[in-house]
Design an enzyme around this catalytic site. Structure first.
Site, PDB file in Angstrom:
ATOM      1  N   LEU A 144      -5.267   8.423  -7.383  1.00 33.38           N
ATOM      2  CA  LEU A 144      -5.111   7.781  -6.080  1.00 33.38           C
ATOM      3  C   LEU A 144      -4.122   8.599  -5.252  1.00 33.38           C
ATOM      4  CD1 LEU A 144      -6.210   5.066  -4.875  1.00 33.38           C
ATOM      5  CD2 LEU A 144      -4.043   4.039  -5.559  1.00 33.38           C
ATOM      6  N   HIS A 145      -4.610   9.199  -4.168  1.00 38.53           N
ATOM      7  CA  HIS A 145      -3.683  10.031  -3.374  1.00 38.53           C
ATOM      8  C   HIS A 145      -4.054  10.136  -1.902  1.00 38.53           C
ATOM      9  CE1 HIS A 145      -6.879  13.008  -3.698  1.00 38.53           C
ATOM     10  NE2 HIS A 145      -6.266  13.707  -2.754  1.00 38.53           N
TER      11      HIS A 145
END
Length: 362
Positions: free
Chosen positions: A206-207
């Site tokens: 998740l970024h």
């Protein structure tokens, strides 16, 4: 002897340039290659480890632009790259992917009247809230040579008025790297070190800015992940941007957090996962090759072939859609890859460099 300068700055860049520099070694009597590292990613786990694992040529320079806002990173890199190009005067600049360093390299080439080749051109999410989308479009329109990974990219470029003469279908260089180093990933001890058993955990990454820069959005995603973790362990190598967001918004992840992983360790984690939850573009492609179910936590994908022929499904950020998708995976109802994908065969780098060498009249 023609000079080719590769521009890299972030983790995904190194994976792609690895395949290209390996292919370029076949033409060492005709081309001289160099790498400029912008320093967009600068810690060992996101940068230096890839040069060690891939045995890539050492960068001619590390510009050290570091962290910062998008405009700041692009501005710093553009200024420093332009100065370096005025000194070196390469015959071609090669940029890859869609990060800030990619656009900075294309801008520097255009400003110094040096031809630019964009590898992984033409991908479009059609979501202009994504910084990567602006990077892709501007880089493509600044570039002289456009090397694409899938048919949708050709259609996108043509629709934007880009001449067919500039477009070359050569395949996916990131898959070259995956296939080349895949057997080494099997020797990784990352599962043992983290007390994991194959197909008994989910891998999360998740970024994306749109997922982690909004506190409410990130909180909603964390709630879903924490709930899923009650049914199957979730392992998450934490991106620095996400780590900062968790602190800034005072949010807690109840699943298993890891530090940045080397390429080989991450490949092992991905290959052995029951499924992947991600907002990464590249992981959608890798999961397709591994035939691992991929649940994409975005509203769209710039890699539609991973949904058409691969294991990927875009579910967005709605917790109920995420839960429904996870349920189908755990019930054995998820689709598999449908045959092979054109150009994802481990030879994209060689096809790309063959065209480049011919066009440079080496």
């Amino acid at each position: 002897m023609k000079k080719i300068l590769f521009i890299a700055g972030a983790r995904p860049n190194f994976m792609k340039i690895s395949a290209l520099t390996r292919a370029a070694s076949l033409y060492r009597d005709k081309v001289q290659i160099g790498i400029i590292h912008t320093g967009q990613h600068y810690d060992d786990g996101l940068s230096e480890v890839f040069f060690r694992e891939f045995k890539m040529p050492r960068p001619l320079a590390n510009l050290g632009i570091g962290s910062g806002g998008r405009k700041e990173q692009i501005g710093k890199a553009l200024k420093l790259l332009s100065a370096y190009m005025r000194t070196m005067r390469p015959d071609l600049i090669v940029v890859v992917g869609d990060v800030n360093s990619t656009l900075a390299g294309a801008l520097a080439g255009a400003s110094e009247n040096i031809p630019v080749a964009h590898v992984e051109a033409g991908l479009r999410s059609f979501n202009w809230k994504m910084p990567e989308e602006a990077n892709r479009v501007m880089t493509d329109h600044l570039s002289d040579l456009l090397f694409v990974t899938e048919e949708s990219a050709i259609n996108n470029l043509k629709a934007e008025g880009i001449s067919e003469e500039k477009i070359f279908f050569t395949g996916n260089v990131m898959i070259d790297t995956l296939l080349h180093f895949g057997s080494l990933a099997d020797k990784s001890d990352v599962l043992i070190k983290n007390s994991l058993t194959p197909k008994n955990y989910a891998l999360l990454t998740l970024h994306r800015t749109e997922n982690v820069s909004d506190g409410k959005c990130l909180e909603e995603l964390l709630f879903a992940m924490n709930e899923i973790h009650k049914s199957i362990p979730i392992i998450c190598p934490l991106h620095p941007r996400t780590e900062k967001a968790l602190k800034d918004f005072n949010l807690t992840a109840n699943f298993n957090i890891l530090g940045p992983q080397s390429y080989l360790d991450f490949m092992s984690l991905q290959k052995n996962a029951e499924f992947v939850l991600t907002d990464s573009g590249g992981i959608q492609e890798e999961a397709t090759i591994f035939n691992v179910p991929c649940i994409t936590l975005r509203e769209e994908t710039e890699r539609p072939i991973t949904c058409e022929l691969g294991t990927n499904e875009v579910v967005g950020r709605d917790r109920e859609k995420i839960f429904e998708a996870v349920g189908r995976v755990l019930n054995g109802e998820w689709k598999k890859r449908e045959g092979e994908i054109r150009g994802w065969d481990g030879n994209a780098g060689e096809r790309t460099m063959n065209i480049i060498v011919k066009l440079l009249s080496c």
